[in-house]
Scaffold this motif. Structure first.
Motif, mmCIF file in Angstrom:
data_model
loop_
_atom_site.group_PDB
_atom_site.id
_atom_site.type_symbol
_atom_site.label_atom_id
_atom_site.label_comp_id
_atom_site.label_asym_id
_atom_site.label_seq_id
_atom_site.Cartn_x
_atom_site.Cartn_y
_atom_site.Cartn_z
ATOM 1 N N LEU A 108 0.843 -1.194 0.000
ATOM 2 C CA LEU A 108 0.000 0.000 0.000
ATOM 3 C C LEU A 108 0.878 1.244 0.000
ATOM 4 C CD1 LEU A 108 -2.824 1.314 0.333
ATOM 5 C CD2 LEU A 108 -2.493 1.112 2.780
ATOM 6 N N PHE A 109 0.593 2.185 -0.909
ATOM 7 C CA PHE A 109 1.348 3.434 -0.988
ATOM 8 C C PHE A 109 0.870 4.374 0.107
ATOM 9 C CE2 PHE A 109 2.131 7.718 -2.676
ATOM 10 C CZ PHE A 109 3.487 7.620 -2.888
ATOM 11 N N ASN A 110 1.807 4.891 0.899
ATOM 12 C CA ASN A 110 1.482 5.812 1.989
ATOM 13 C C ASN A 110 1.729 7.234 1.496
ATOM 14 O OD1 ASN A 110 1.012 7.106 4.352
ATOM 15 N ND2 ASN A 110 2.615 6.081 5.517
ATOM 16 N N SER A 111 0.669 7.928 1.087
ATOM 17 C CA SER A 111 0.828 9.265 0.515
ATOM 18 C C SER A 111 1.088 10.318 1.581
ATOM 19 C CB SER A 111 -0.419 9.637 -0.287
ATOM 20 O OG SER A 111 -1.546 9.622 0.553
ATOM 21 N N ARG A 112 0.758 10.045 2.827
ATOM 22 C CA ARG A 112 0.975 11.036 3.889
ATOM 23 C C ARG A 112 2.437 11.138 4.298
ATOM 24 N NH1 ARG A 112 -3.919 12.725 6.232
ATOM 25 N NH2 ARG A 112 -5.631 11.447 5.513
ATOM 26 N N LEU A 113 3.239 10.200 3.855
ATOM 27 C CA LEU A 113 4.648 10.218 4.212
ATOM 28 C C LEU A 113 5.401 11.326 3.484
ATOM 29 C CD1 LEU A 113 6.517 8.596 6.024
ATOM 30 C CD2 LEU A 113 7.069 7.165 4.082
ATOM 31 N N LEU A 160 15.785 7.489 3.631
ATOM 32 C CA LEU A 160 15.735 6.180 2.994
ATOM 33 C C LEU A 160 14.450 5.434 3.321
ATOM 34 C CD1 LEU A 160 19.413 5.108 3.639
ATOM 35 C CD2 LEU A 160 18.432 6.024 1.551
ATOM 36 N N ARG A 161 13.469 6.134 3.776
ATOM 37 C CA ARG A 161 12.226 5.490 4.188
ATOM 38 C C ARG A 161 11.350 5.212 2.976
ATOM 39 N NH1 ARG A 161 8.835 7.115 9.442
ATOM 40 N NH2 ARG A 161 7.422 5.344 9.335
ATOM 41 N N SER A 162 10.819 4.021 2.918
ATOM 42 C CA SER A 162 9.973 3.631 1.802
ATOM 43 C C SER A 162 8.554 4.146 2.022
ATOM 44 C CB SER A 162 9.936 2.114 1.677
ATOM 45 O OG SER A 162 9.025 1.751 0.667
ATOM 46 N N ARG A 163 7.911 4.540 0.950
ATOM 47 C CA ARG A 163 6.529 4.998 1.032
ATOM 48 C C ARG A 163 5.541 3.860 0.855
ATOM 49 N NH1 ARG A 163 6.979 10.581 -2.413
ATOM 50 N NH2 ARG A 163 8.282 11.648 -0.928
ATOM 51 N N TRP A 164 6.042 2.682 0.596
ATOM 52 C CA TRP A 164 5.190 1.507 0.439
ATOM 53 C C TRP A 164 5.181 0.758 1.755
ATOM 54 C CZ3 TRP A 164 2.278 1.024 -3.783
ATOM 55 C CH2 TRP A 164 2.650 1.762 -4.898
ATOM 56 N N SER A 165 4.010 0.491 2.264
ATOM 57 C CA SER A 165 3.920 -0.136 3.578
ATOM 58 C C SER A 165 3.218 -1.476 3.482
ATOM 59 C CB SER A 165 3.160 0.770 4.554
ATOM 60 O OG SER A 165 1.843 0.965 4.110
ATOM 61 N N GLY A 166 3.545 -2.289 4.464
ATOM 62 C CA GLY A 166 2.808 -3.500 4.729
ATOM 63 C C GLY A 166 3.095 -4.672 3.839
ATOM 64 N N GLN A 167 2.305 -5.606 4.043
ATOM 65 C CA GLN A 167 2.106 -6.771 3.216
ATOM 66 C C GLN A 167 0.668 -7.119 3.541
ATOM 67 O OE1 GLN A 167 4.712 -10.051 4.031
ATOM 68 N NE2 GLN A 167 3.338 -11.511 3.090
ATOM 69 N N PHE A 168 -0.212 -6.721 2.684
ATOM 70 C CA PHE A 168 -1.637 -6.900 2.935
ATOM 71 C C PHE A 168 -2.194 -7.961 1.996
ATOM 72 C CE2 PHE A 168 -0.628 -2.499 3.998
ATOM 73 C CZ PHE A 168 -1.101 -2.426 5.294
#
Length: 158
Positions: free
Chosen positions: A87-92, A99-107
């Motif tokens: 899931l793309f985290n647009s609030r980031l 180096l933080r990824s904007r893609w989170s989780g494994q859903f």
């Protein structure tokens, strides 16, 4: 002779009233009989119109080619129930880490709804609805290599 501008090009208009009032005079000159300066100006206007039409045509061709190249690079994402996704985290974007990824989780996809909406399984087990444009497939390789650890505390002895 009556000359009027119509949408950027010259039009030569003959008026029957002018010739009826003055029968002694010669009739107005035709397009071929115009003096050289008027003929040149009319020719320049026709050439300008041709250049404009060529520019419009080349612009249309460029837009078509650009659209086809862009459409080739768009990936068709089709999701099924049970797929693993990120899931793309647009609030980031507001507070990005270097180096933080904007893609989170494994859903896991629970349900695919109409118009690209998906129901994902959250960490608490409940489902939540997201737009399909914010999702991409989570690709998992089946074989994992065993990692070896090397201790950096003790140097190897020779």
């Amino acid at each position: 002779m009556k000359v009027s501008m119509i949408l950027g090009s010259l039009a030569v208009c003959k008026s029957s009233l002018d010739t009826a009032k003055r029968p002694n005079r010669k009739s107005e000159p035709t397009l071929g009989e115009l003096d050289t300066s008027q003929g040149k100006r009319l020719l320049q206007l026709h050439e300008l119109e041709e250049i404009r039409l060529d520019a419009l045509e080349s612009s249309r061709i460029y837009k078509e080619r650009t659209k086809t190249l862009h459409d080739q690079k768009i990936l068709k994402r089709k999701f099924k129930e049970g797929d693993l996704v990120l899931l793309f985290n647009s609030r980031l974007k507001l507070f990005p880490g270097k180096l933080r990824s904007r893609w989170s989780g494994q859903f896991r996809v629970l349900e695919v709804r109409s118009y690209g909406a998906l129901v994902l399984e959250g960490k608490d087990g409940k489902g939540f609805v997201v737009n399909g444009l914010r999702i991409k497939h989570y690709l998992v390789s089946e074989k994992r290599e065993e990692a070896s650890t090397v201790s950096l505390d003790d140097p190897p002895t020779c």
